[in-house]
Enzyme design. Structure first.
Site, mmCIF file in Angstrom:
data_model
loop_
_atom_site.group_PDB
_atom_site.id
_atom_site.type_symbol
_atom_site.label_atom_id
_atom_site.label_comp_id
_atom_site.label_asym_id
_atom_site.label_seq_id
_atom_site.Cartn_x
_atom_site.Cartn_y
_atom_site.Cartn_z
ATOM 1 N N ARG A 88 -48.844 83.490 35.295
ATOM 2 C CA ARG A 88 -47.378 83.458 35.387
ATOM 3 C C ARG A 88 -46.727 83.858 34.079
ATOM 4 N NH1 ARG A 88 -46.838 79.471 39.915
ATOM 5 N NH2 ARG A 88 -44.644 79.060 40.324
ATOM 6 N N ARG A 156 -40.667 69.754 48.699
ATOM 7 C CA ARG A 156 -41.050 69.589 47.300
ATOM 8 C C ARG A 156 -39.816 69.301 46.464
ATOM 9 N NH1 ARG A 156 -44.792 74.754 46.258
ATOM 10 N NH2 ARG A 156 -43.545 74.718 44.369
HETATM 11 P P1 AMP Z 1 -46.054 76.874 42.695
HETATM 12 O O1 AMP Z 1 -46.582 75.989 43.767
HETATM 13 O O2 AMP Z 1 -47.008 78.024 42.365
HETATM 14 O O3 AMP Z 1 -44.659 77.362 42.940
HETATM 15 O O4 AMP Z 1 -46.013 75.984 41.345
HETATM 16 C C1 AMP Z 1 -45.198 74.832 41.260
HETATM 17 C C2 AMP Z 1 -44.938 74.495 39.799
HETATM 18 O O5 AMP Z 1 -46.193 74.256 39.134
HETATM 19 C C3 AMP Z 1 -44.279 75.607 38.976
HETATM 20 O O6 AMP Z 1 -42.867 75.604 39.104
HETATM 21 C C4 AMP Z 1 -44.724 75.251 37.581
HETATM 22 O O7 AMP Z 1 -44.013 74.134 37.067
HETATM 23 C C5 AMP Z 1 -46.162 74.779 37.807
HETATM 24 N N1 AMP Z 1 -47.119 75.917 37.752
HETATM 25 C C6 AMP Z 1 -47.918 76.375 38.765
HETATM 26 N N2 AMP Z 1 -48.666 77.408 38.355
HETATM 27 C C7 AMP Z 1 -48.326 77.619 37.059
HETATM 28 C C8 AMP Z 1 -48.731 78.564 36.073
HETATM 29 N N3 AMP Z 1 -49.633 79.517 36.347
HETATM 30 N N4 AMP Z 1 -48.173 78.479 34.845
HETATM 31 C C9 AMP Z 1 -47.274 77.525 34.531
HETATM 32 N N5 AMP Z 1 -46.833 76.611 35.423
HETATM 33 C C10 AMP Z 1 -47.351 76.650 36.665
#
Ligand code: AMP
Length: 210
Positions: A88, A156
């Protein structure tokens, strides 16, 4: 095969990663799911990550890089994997390169911020197994109940509208530059958002073949 699915929060990365995982027979690795389960289990990583996640900020790179290294070292990743929600940041992408991981394709799901904001309002996830649903586009058989494990479906914390706006800002600032990063390596495949999940899967499969 090693794939990355890039895209804004709510673009459908998790949904497409799960479908591709079944069709290609390789695991989908979602840092979001790993972090949510760490939060639920109250582990040290979970305690560190929770406040960033709830606020719609990124969890620090060093935490993510560790999690991903551990997950990719598992035997089921030996034949390939699909990364969902990682990398990311440029630092995460560089860490993967330094670890010797090269990708065959980086699929970028293209969708407008307006579509995302409308879509996130209906998104639900299973508190027990992490499966994702949408109240209109991908509803469970029984409202509020996970088809796969019978767990309770919830919204969420970070899908609430004000947090979604922050996550989109973070996406444009930190994650979108990865498109150039992978375009320069010749592996970027943009995929336009389609009206249905199945149509998007077909567009993804067509992009993988081309
Ligand atoms: P997601 O389910 O991929 O939308 O991730 C939910 C949250 O987890 C994000 O908004 C970040 O706070 C954290 N997160 C997940 N993957 C990453 C990543 N690769 N780098 C940094 N934060 C992450």
């Amino acid at each position: 095969m090693k794939l990355i699915i890039l895209g804004a929060p709510g673009a459908g990365k998790g949904t497409q990663a799960a479908i591709l995982s079944q069709r290609l027979g390789i695991p989908a690795v979602s840092t979001g799911n790993i972090l949510r389960s760490a939060v639920k289990d109250g582990t040290e990583v979970g305690r560190k990550a929770k406040e960033y996640m709830d606020a719609g900020h990124l969890v620090p790179d060093e935490v993510i890089i560790d999690i991903v290294a551990q997950r990719l070292a598992q035997p089921d990743c030996a034949g390939g994997f699909i990364l969902d929600g990682v990398p990311r940041t440029i630092a995460q992408a560089e860490a993967l390169e330094q670890a010797g991981v090269a990708f065959d394709n980086v699929l970028s799901l293209e969708i407008t911020d307006q579509e995302i904001e409308a879509r996130m309002a209906g998104r639900r996830f299973c508190h027990s197994c992490g499966a994702s649903y949408h109240v209109e586009n991908a509803p469970p058989r029984v409202p509020g109940v996970c088809d796969q494990c019978g767990g309770k479906l919830e919204q969420r914390e970070d899908d609430k509208p004000e947090t979604v706006k922050r996550r989109l800002e973070v996406y444009h600032a930190e994650t979108e530059p990865l498109k150039d990063f992978y375009a320069r390596r010749g592996v970027l495949c943009p995929v336009e958002n389609q009206p249905t999940i199945e149509a998007t899967t077909q567009a993804v499969l067509a992009a993988l073949k081309s």
